[in-house]
Design an enzyme around this catalytic site. Structure first.
Site, PDB file in Angstrom:
ATOM      1  N   GLU A 181       0.846  -1.191   0.000  1.00 19.86           N
ATOM      2  CA  GLU A 181       0.000   0.000   0.000  1.00 19.86           C
ATOM      3  C   GLU A 181       0.886   1.247   0.000  1.00 19.86           C
ATOM      4  OE1 GLU A 181      -2.245   0.757   3.670  1.00 19.86           O
ATOM      5  OE2 GLU A 181      -1.412  -1.092   4.461  1.00 19.86           O
ATOM      6  N   CYS A 217      -3.465  -3.436   4.587  1.00 22.79           N
ATOM      7  CA  CYS A 217      -2.470  -4.383   5.102  1.00 22.79           C
ATOM      8  C   CYS A 217      -2.800  -5.840   4.814  1.00 22.79           C
ATOM      9  CB  CYS A 217      -2.305  -4.190   6.606  1.00 22.79           C
ATOM     10  SG  CYS A 217      -1.844  -2.513   7.038  1.00 22.79           S
ATOM     11  N   HIS A 274      -2.233  -9.326  12.656  1.00 24.13           N
ATOM     12  CA  HIS A 274      -1.685  -8.153  11.966  1.00 24.13           C
ATOM     13  C   HIS A 274      -1.163  -7.211  13.038  1.00 24.13           C
ATOM     14  CE1 HIS A 274      -0.958  -4.626   9.756  1.00 24.13           C
ATOM     15  NE2 HIS A 274      -1.997  -3.975  10.258  1.00 24.13           N
TER      16      HIS A 274
HETATM   17  N1  COA Z   1       2.804   4.799  30.501  1.00 23.11           N
HETATM   18  C1  COA Z   1       2.252   3.635  30.048  1.00 23.11           C
HETATM   19  N2  COA Z   1       1.218   3.610  29.168  1.00 23.11           N
HETATM   20  C2  COA Z   1       0.749   4.775  28.692  1.00 23.11           C
HETATM   21  C3  COA Z   1       1.282   6.026  29.129  1.00 23.11           C
HETATM   22  C4  COA Z   1       2.351   6.000  30.061  1.00 23.11           C
HETATM   23  N3  COA Z   1       2.916   7.118  30.507  1.00 23.11           N
HETATM   24  N4  COA Z   1       0.603   7.008  28.503  1.00 23.11           N
HETATM   25  C5  COA Z   1      -0.329   6.416  27.704  1.00 23.11           C
HETATM   26  N5  COA Z   1      -0.244   5.079  27.846  1.00 23.11           N
HETATM   27  C6  COA Z   1      -1.029   4.054  27.153  1.00 23.11           C
HETATM   28  C7  COA Z   1      -2.515   4.412  27.028  1.00 23.11           C
HETATM   29  O1  COA Z   1      -3.242   4.078  28.211  1.00 23.11           O
HETATM   30  C8  COA Z   1      -2.912   3.554  25.830  1.00 23.11           C
HETATM   31  O2  COA Z   1      -3.095   2.222  26.235  1.00 23.11           O
HETATM   32  P1  COA Z   1      -4.557   1.532  26.091  1.00 23.11           P
HETATM   33  O3  COA Z   1      -4.852   1.561  24.614  1.00 23.11           O
HETATM   34  O4  COA Z   1      -4.362   0.160  26.606  1.00 23.11           O
HETATM   35  O5  COA Z   1      -5.493   2.380  26.877  1.00 23.11           O
HETATM   36  C9  COA Z   1      -1.653   3.573  24.964  1.00 23.11           C
HETATM   37  O6  COA Z   1      -0.575   3.987  25.809  1.00 23.11           O
HETATM   38  C10 COA Z   1      -1.730   4.566  23.801  1.00 23.11           C
HETATM   39  O7  COA Z   1      -2.125   5.780  24.326  1.00 23.11           O
HETATM   40  P2  COA Z   1      -3.180   6.704  23.562  1.00 23.11           P
HETATM   41  O8  COA Z   1      -3.398   7.917  24.342  1.00 23.11           O
HETATM   42  O9  COA Z   1      -4.355   5.875  23.168  1.00 23.11           O
HETATM   43  O10 COA Z   1      -2.277   7.015  22.276  1.00 23.11           O
HETATM   44  P3  COA Z   1      -2.505   7.954  21.049  1.00 23.11           P
HETATM   45  O11 COA Z   1      -3.764   8.708  21.097  1.00 23.11           O
HETATM   46  O12 COA Z   1      -1.259   8.748  20.957  1.00 23.11           O
HETATM   47  O13 COA Z   1      -2.612   6.919  19.808  1.00 23.11           O
HETATM   48  C11 COA Z   1      -2.482   5.017  18.369  1.00 23.11           C
HETATM   49  C12 COA Z   1      -2.142   5.598  19.769  1.00 23.11           C
HETATM   50  C13 COA Z   1      -2.001   3.586  18.299  1.00 23.11           C
HETATM   51  C14 COA Z   1      -3.985   5.051  18.165  1.00 23.11           C
HETATM   52  C15 COA Z   1      -1.734   5.894  17.312  1.00 23.11           C
HETATM   53  O14 COA Z   1      -0.367   5.690  17.449  1.00 23.11           O
HETATM   54  C16 COA Z   1      -2.159   5.618  15.896  1.00 23.11           C
HETATM   55  O15 COA Z   1      -3.121   6.207  15.402  1.00 23.11           O
HETATM   56  N6  COA Z   1      -1.400   4.742  15.167  1.00 23.11           N
HETATM   57  C17 COA Z   1      -1.668   4.432  13.780  1.00 23.11           C
HETATM   58  C18 COA Z   1      -2.963   3.671  13.543  1.00 23.11           C
HETATM   59  C19 COA Z   1      -2.941   2.270  13.811  1.00 23.11           C
HETATM   60  O16 COA Z   1      -1.894   1.719  13.963  1.00 23.11           O
HETATM   61  N7  COA Z   1      -4.160   1.676  13.872  1.00 23.11           N
HETATM   62  C20 COA Z   1      -4.347   0.314  14.273  1.00 23.11           C
HETATM   63  C21 COA Z   1      -5.225  -0.530  13.401  1.00 23.11           C
HETATM   64  S1  COA Z   1      -4.507  -1.011  11.857  1.00 23.11           S
END
Ligand code: COA
Length: 400
Positions: free
Chosen positions: A79, A111, A233
């Protein structure tokens, strides 16, 4: 007839960024990236690498292990395509010197197109069991700088030779799929970075897992308890943990969280230090499990879940072949990963900002340390690829 993987090879770029350093630069607690998202390092492809060079580097190694004259089709899943028309597989076909009688094309559905390619390849081999199909899954996961998606970038390729004489894993014919028109992640033609609604994509991923599993059970009489291991995945490793606990709940498994974790933790090692590789991620997870598990996995059953945003997903299953270890090169993979060069956040941002000309002007790409193949430049709107020595002396390297 058994159908499955006879050879599998991994390639990932020689440069990586530490997520601890990225977190520090972004003013984020490193535990969020390392524990919360589950990633330690992400691969950063050099300016002279793209999906073709990474795919060719992986495929070169895979075809050394079989009679390459029996490969009658190359299917390229990506992709991060480099052309709207010409398939990336044709460049690889040429770099590898495959026979001109071998078909060559590219497939797309986020993916999970690599899994579509796998089932397509098995159907082709079922028609002509003496032939082999080479599948290449190669991607660069790219999100905007300083966005939530930034720590979930990465890049790499996996190449798999599918045949009727599998030595690594064979696949069962039953699979359960699920398709729903959603906008959780996409990349319009005018953008280099994906647009992603990360939290929504996690929800859809889990829904697609549940629906695929239910559809799988309609086709197969297997039960959750019959699987020894699971590969998911992997956009980031915490996603697989969420998914597996979710599936355990749906399937009413009586295994503890610790026991469930053991079923997929070995599939996460490579992704944790490479990052997301989109189409390649699930199969890098499979290779990680096979390469790093302490036990002999011969005869073990693996539940596989492939997810592609947009969205389409499939649950299917594999059985590990007797003596599979003889067909793998874990030391070579671990050597490649250990030999990578760590780059600073500044160098990563410089590479991120690098762009190839879009007006067809002549351009020579600076030489970095890559595998056997690299993007030499652009001429008259054409990408020019070349074979190089696997290791370039440090004094000859030019930084972006
Ligand atoms: N210590 C430990 N854990 C922590 C933390 C800290 N200080 N601060 C945050 N976290 C945890 C959160 O609780 C969360 O865990 P949970 O999901 O179990 O609740 C995790 O870290 C991620 O935090 P969050 O605030 O949700 O992160 P974000 O808003 O920055 O986004 C993704 C995380 C993965 C959604 C983002 O990186 C993304 O959009 N990635 C690309 C899309 C993707 O991969 N999609 C998946 C499907 S293909």
């Amino acid at each position: 007839m058994k159908l499955g993987i006879e050879a599998i090879s991994l390639y990932t770029p020689n440069k990586y960024l530490s997520l601890e350093k990225l977190a520090q630069a972004r003013g984020v607690d490193p535990k969020k990236f390392i524990t919360g998202i589950g990633q330690e390092k992400m691969a950063v492809p050099a300016p002279d690498e793209d999906v073709v060079t990474m795919g060719a580097n992986a495929a070169y190694q895979a075809i050394q292990q079989v009679d390459d004259s029996s490969i009658d089709t190359v299917i390229f899943a990506t992709e991060s395509g480099i052309d709207q028309s010409k398939a990336a597989s044709i460049y690889v076909h040429s770099l590898l010197g495959l026979s001109s009688s071998c078909r060559s094309f590219e497939v797309k559905q986020a993916c999970c197109s690599s899994t579509a390619a796998l089932y397509m390849a098995m159907s082709m081999v079922a028609l002509k069991p003496e032939k082999r199909v080479l599948i290449i899954a190669s991607d660069v996961a790219r999100y905007g700088l300083e966005t939530a998606g930034e720590p979930t970038q990465g890049g790499g390729a996996i190449a798999m030779v599918v045949s009727a004489t599998p030595t690594i894993v064979s696949f069962d014919t039953e699979f359960g799929s699920y398709t729903e028109d959603v906008m959780d992640f996409w990349r319009p033609n005018y953008r280099d970075e994906a647009v992603v609604d990360g939290k929504y994509s996690i929800k859809i991923y889990l829904k697609a897992l549940e629906e695929s599993w239910k559809n799988y059970l309609k086709e197969s009489n297997a039960s959750f308890g019959e699987f020894d291991y699971f590969c998911y995945h992997l956009p980031f490793t915490r996603m697989a943990e969420k998914a597996h606990f979710h599936l355990g709940r749906i399937a009413e498994s009586d295994l503890s969280r610790e026991e469930l974790a053991v079923q997929m933790e070995d599939s996460l090692h490579y992704n944790r230090i490479i990052g997301n590789c989109y189409t390649a991620s699930l199969y890098i997870g499979l290779l990680s499990l096979l390469d790093t598990a302490d036990k002999d996995l011969s005869g073990k059953r693996i539940g596989m879940f492939s997810y592609g945003s947009g969205a389409m997903a499939s649950f299917f299953s594999a059985t590990v072949c007797e003596g599979y270890k003889k067909a793998l090169q874990p030391e070579q993979n671990q050597k490649m990963l250990a030999a990578r060069e760590e780059i600073s956040v500044e160098e990563y941002q410089k590479i991120y900002a690098h762009q190839l000309p879009v007006d067809g002007s002549e351009y020579k790409t600076a030489q970095h340390e890559t595998g056997r193949y690299r993007l030499a430049g652009i001429s008259d709107h054409k990408r020019i690829y070349e074979a190089v020595k696997a290791t370039v002396p440090a004094e000859e390297l030019v930084h972006a």
